[in-house]
Design a protein around this motif. Structure first.
Motif, mmCIF file in Angstrom:
data_model
loop_
_atom_site.group_PDB
_atom_site.id
_atom_site.type_symbol
_atom_site.label_atom_id
_atom_site.label_comp_id
_atom_site.label_asym_id
_atom_site.label_seq_id
_atom_site.Cartn_x
_atom_site.Cartn_y
_atom_site.Cartn_z
ATOM 1 N N PHE A 79 -15.273 -23.904 33.737
ATOM 2 C CA PHE A 79 -14.045 -24.373 34.368
ATOM 3 C C PHE A 79 -13.729 -25.775 33.875
ATOM 4 C CE2 PHE A 79 -15.657 -21.037 36.956
ATOM 5 C CZ PHE A 79 -14.544 -20.385 37.471
ATOM 6 N N LEU A 80 -12.480 -25.942 33.436
ATOM 7 C CA LEU A 80 -12.021 -27.251 32.966
ATOM 8 C C LEU A 80 -11.056 -27.814 34.003
ATOM 9 C CD1 LEU A 80 -11.576 -29.471 30.792
ATOM 10 C CD2 LEU A 80 -9.899 -27.948 29.722
ATOM 11 N N THR A 81 -11.329 -29.026 34.496
ATOM 12 C CA THR A 81 -10.443 -29.581 35.532
ATOM 13 C C THR A 81 -9.178 -30.185 34.928
ATOM 14 O OG1 THR A 81 -11.578 -31.726 35.507
ATOM 15 C CG2 THR A 81 -12.342 -30.090 37.127
ATOM 16 N N HIS A 82 -9.327 -30.901 33.797
ATOM 17 C CA HIS A 82 -8.148 -31.496 33.154
ATOM 18 C C HIS A 82 -8.495 -31.933 31.740
ATOM 19 C CE1 HIS A 82 -10.286 -35.005 34.751
ATOM 20 N NE2 HIS A 82 -9.580 -35.790 33.954
ATOM 21 N N LEU A 83 -7.493 -32.379 31.011
ATOM 22 C CA LEU A 83 -7.644 -32.555 29.562
ATOM 23 C C LEU A 83 -7.957 -33.982 29.115
ATOM 24 C CD1 LEU A 83 -5.085 -30.119 27.895
ATOM 25 C CD2 LEU A 83 -7.549 -30.241 27.516
ATOM 26 N N HIS A 84 -8.423 -34.838 29.987
ATOM 27 C CA HIS A 84 -8.874 -36.147 29.504
ATOM 28 C C HIS A 84 -10.148 -35.957 28.678
ATOM 29 C CE1 HIS A 84 -6.516 -38.709 32.629
ATOM 30 N NE2 HIS A 84 -5.860 -38.570 31.485
ATOM 31 N N ALA A 85 -10.256 -36.781 27.642
ATOM 32 C CA ALA A 85 -11.311 -36.568 26.643
ATOM 33 C C ALA A 85 -12.713 -36.614 27.241
ATOM 34 C CB ALA A 85 -11.176 -37.615 25.545
ATOM 35 N N GLN A 122 -15.662 -33.397 26.517
ATOM 36 C CA GLN A 122 -16.699 -33.692 25.524
ATOM 37 C C GLN A 122 -17.646 -32.516 25.361
ATOM 38 O OE1 GLN A 122 -18.904 -37.344 26.179
ATOM 39 N NE2 GLN A 122 -17.130 -38.509 25.462
ATOM 40 N N GLY A 123 -17.820 -32.091 24.147
ATOM 41 C CA GLY A 123 -18.688 -30.945 23.868
ATOM 42 C C GLY A 123 -17.901 -29.660 23.659
ATOM 43 N N LEU A 124 -16.630 -29.688 24.024
ATOM 44 C CA LEU A 124 -15.766 -28.518 23.836
ATOM 45 C C LEU A 124 -15.142 -28.608 22.445
ATOM 46 C CD1 LEU A 124 -14.914 -26.188 25.683
ATOM 47 C CD2 LEU A 124 -12.982 -27.549 26.433
ATOM 48 N N SER A 125 -15.187 -27.534 21.686
ATOM 49 C CA SER A 125 -14.595 -27.584 20.350
ATOM 50 C C SER A 125 -13.896 -26.273 20.032
ATOM 51 C CB SER A 125 -15.664 -27.865 19.291
ATOM 52 O OG SER A 125 -16.286 -26.654 18.907
ATOM 53 N N HIS A 126 -13.194 -26.253 18.907
ATOM 54 C CA HIS A 126 -12.433 -25.057 18.544
ATOM 55 C C HIS A 126 -13.354 -23.885 18.217
ATOM 56 C CE1 HIS A 126 -13.356 -26.867 14.634
ATOM 57 N NE2 HIS A 126 -13.212 -25.654 14.129
ATOM 58 N N ARG A 127 -14.642 -24.166 18.057
ATOM 59 C CA ARG A 127 -15.574 -23.075 17.747
ATOM 60 C C ARG A 127 -16.171 -22.457 19.016
ATOM 61 N NH1 ARG A 127 -16.803 -26.565 13.630
ATOM 62 N NH2 ARG A 127 -18.555 -27.476 14.765
ATOM 63 N N TRP A 128 -15.605 -22.814 20.140
ATOM 64 C CA TRP A 128 -16.111 -22.349 21.435
ATOM 65 C C TRP A 128 -16.219 -20.822 21.487
ATOM 66 C CZ3 TRP A 128 -18.222 -24.173 25.784
ATOM 67 C CH2 TRP A 128 -18.183 -23.370 26.922
ATOM 68 N N LYS A 129 -17.391 -20.321 21.927
ATOM 69 C CA LYS A 129 -17.508 -18.876 22.156
ATOM 70 C C LYS A 129 -18.514 -18.565 23.253
ATOM 71 C CE LYS A 129 -20.741 -18.501 18.309
ATOM 72 N NZ LYS A 129 -20.765 -18.572 16.863
ATOM 73 N N ARG A 130 -18.818 -19.564 24.068
ATOM 74 C CA ARG A 130 -19.845 -19.356 25.099
ATOM 75 C C ARG A 130 -19.385 -18.418 26.205
ATOM 76 N NH1 ARG A 130 -22.654 -24.905 24.985
ATOM 77 N NH2 ARG A 130 -24.531 -24.294 23.872
ATOM 78 N N GLY A 131 -18.092 -18.410 26.476
ATOM 79 C CA GLY A 131 -17.639 -17.565 27.571
ATOM 80 C C GLY A 131 -16.226 -17.919 27.976
ATOM 81 N N PRO A 132 -15.732 -17.276 29.033
ATOM 82 C CA PRO A 132 -14.366 -17.529 29.477
ATOM 83 C C PRO A 132 -14.209 -18.961 29.975
ATOM 84 C CG PRO A 132 -15.544 -16.187 31.076
ATOM 85 C CD PRO A 132 -16.423 -16.292 29.875
ATOM 86 N N LEU A 133 -13.062 -19.551 29.644
ATOM 87 C CA LEU A 133 -12.767 -20.924 30.065
ATOM 88 C C LEU A 133 -11.558 -20.889 30.998
ATOM 89 C CD1 LEU A 133 -13.181 -23.996 29.769
ATOM 90 C CD2 LEU A 133 -11.670 -23.912 27.797
ATOM 91 N N PHE A 134 -11.801 -21.251 32.244
ATOM 92 C CA PHE A 134 -10.734 -21.224 33.247
ATOM 93 C C PHE A 134 -10.066 -22.597 33.328
ATOM 94 C CE2 PHE A 134 -13.526 -17.793 34.384
ATOM 95 C CZ PHE A 134 -12.698 -16.801 34.884
ATOM 96 N N CYS A 135 -8.738 -22.573 33.491
ATOM 97 C CA CYS A 135 -8.008 -23.829 33.660
ATOM 98 C C CYS A 135 -6.675 -23.549 34.341
ATOM 99 C CB CYS A 135 -7.816 -24.521 32.312
ATOM 100 S SG CYS A 135 -6.752 -23.621 31.176
#
Length: 431
Positions: free
Chosen positions: A19-25, A29-42
């Motif tokens: 779960f991502l609360t908001h888009l401040h850097a 941190q640690g999130l990248s375009h290669r993300w594949k760990r699982g669903p990302l809720f926002c």
DNA sequence: GCGATCAGGT
DNA sequence: CACACCTGATCGC
């Protein structure tokens, strides 16, 4: 809740839902375009801004949660293999566009993760958020609260944002022949700019990437990248330095305005440069925290007025985090059984239980917090050793060694915001 | 060379 | 004092 199920604003752990609360850097941190760990809720707004921040991200992993509508997700218990239903509701955190809190409910109980938030007293948006929380909890108490404890200290007191926005308008209006530059981050404080634009009937210049963001937020008609159209410009905050301001003034009279919840600059010796009556004070001492007599409030005057940091640079107390009294009101409202802070940084970390445990419902919890009266110090040393460990492990030059004084520059090492986010697992923890 | 991480700065 | 973000150095790949 069992470990290994859910992470909020953290990406380094193995979880089943993120779960991502908001888009401040500092929250991505640690999130990248290669993300594949699982669903990302926002939230819907975060999902709209997301592709521009993470080009190439596999968008099929994004799950959008409508604000205020409970959403059921199914996870698998790592220990028993049985299915676990979790009901999650996103609630407007009123921090920056798209910022949300997450309220999780399930067999484990209920847990609210605020993320960064600002709920002013009597704010309409906060009122809506409160109704949504009530409607989800249906009279049940909140079992666990993860709180934005950024300003969890009675020293931090500032006016509502609309009041400060008007102060900014007044500053601009009283400098009719000046150019104005306002220091901003990549996201946030749009309402301030809209207030200025509306009150002064002017467009506002923003840098090109910021205009793209404004476009995605459907605010582009107020903003422009044409400098000829306005004397009010928003610039990246790091560009608003005294040196740059002096440079601009050699061409045209210009004032700078920094909106921040942190006008906590020590008064200059012997004189106070405030525009209003304003004395700023730093952190409370360890001793005063330990004795639980937080601060001598009589010696503190909150910065309720713009402050002149420099002849041409104003700081205004416009904060996107709740101040102490708002945190207090928030906790009285949610009445959590237990809680912990989500920001564990350094010298100024305050365990919210330290001030607010009496507002918690769990009476045993009061005793536990009592017994861990050293918790502030304990947390500090943990942060410190964690930071140092990583330096040593990577064989980096440590500032301690470079100083050559044999004195550890401890304050430098620990003065960062080191830990944001949580792997939701230990709701029984008292810290 | 590239991305990630960290120090140090505003 | 700290927010959120920058630059630059350094690391592993």
């Amino acid at each position: 809740m069992e470990k290994g199920l859910i992470s909020v604003d953290r990406w380094d752990e193995q979880s089943q839902a993120y779960f991502l609360t908001h888009l401040h850097a500092d929250h991505t941190q640690g999130l990248s375009h290669r993300w594949k760990r699982g669903p990302l809720f926002c939230s819907p707004i975060t999902s709209r801004l997301f592709p521009a921040r993470f080009p190439g991200f596999n968008l099929s992993l994004i799950r959008v949660l409508e604000i205020g509508s409970p959403h059921l997700i199914y996870l698998v218990s790592p220990s028993s293999g049985s299915e676990i239903a979790v009901r999650v509701t996103a609630i407007d955190a009123v921090h920056c566009p798209g910022a949300v809190m997450y309220l999780f409910c399930g067999e484990f109980g209920s847990m609210l993760y605020t993320g960064d938030f600002r709920w002013e007293a009597n704010s309409d948006k906060a009122h809506i958020g409160k109704s949504q929380i009530c409607s989800v909890l249906q009279g049940n108490e909140l079992d666990f609260l993860y709180l934005d404890n950024t300003y969890c200290n009675p020293l931090f007191s500032f006016p509502p944002r609309d009041v400060v926005a008007q102060q900014v308008v007044d500053i601009i209006a009283s400098h009719p022949d000046y150019d104005i530059i306002i220091g901003l981050d990549t996201l946030g404080k749009e309402e301030l700019l809209l207030h200025i634009s509306c009150a002064l009937k002017t467009k506002i210049w923003v840098w090109p990437e910021r205009l793209q963001t404004m476009h995605l937020l459907e605010l582009s008609d107020v903003f422009t990248t044409n400098t000829a159209l306005t004397r009010v410009r928003a610039v990246p905050r790091y560009c608003l330095t005294i040196k740059n301001l002096e440079g601009l003034n050699s061409v045209h009279p210009t004032i700078g305005i920094v909106p921040s919840g942190l006008p906590w600059v020590r008064p200059v010796e012997g004189k106070d440069s405030s525009v209003g009556s304003d004395i700023s004070v730093c952190c409370t001492s360890k001793r005063s925290r330990k004795s639980r007599v937080a601060v001598d409030v009589s010696q503190v005057v909150a910065p309720k007025f713009p402050k002149l940091l420099h002849q041409r640079l104003y700081s205004v107390p416009y904060s996107d985090h709740s101040c102490f009294s708002e945190l207090q009101e928030f906790i009285k409202f949610v009445k959590p059984a237990k809680m912990r802070g989500i920001v564990s940084s350094s010298v100024c970390y305050v365990n919210p239980s330290y001030y607010f445990r009496d507002l918690c419902e769990d009476s045993q919890y009061h005793q536990q917090v009592d017994q861990s009266s050293e918790s502030v110090e304990v947390i500090q040393s943990e942060s410190f050793s964690g930071c140092n460990k990583s330096n040593v492990a990577r064989g980096r030059k440590s500032s301690d060694k470079v100083s050559g004084l044999g004195v550890r520059k401890r304050r430098v090492s620990i003065s960062r915001r080191e830990r944001i986010g949580a792997r939701i697992a230990e709701m029984d923890s008292t810290s």
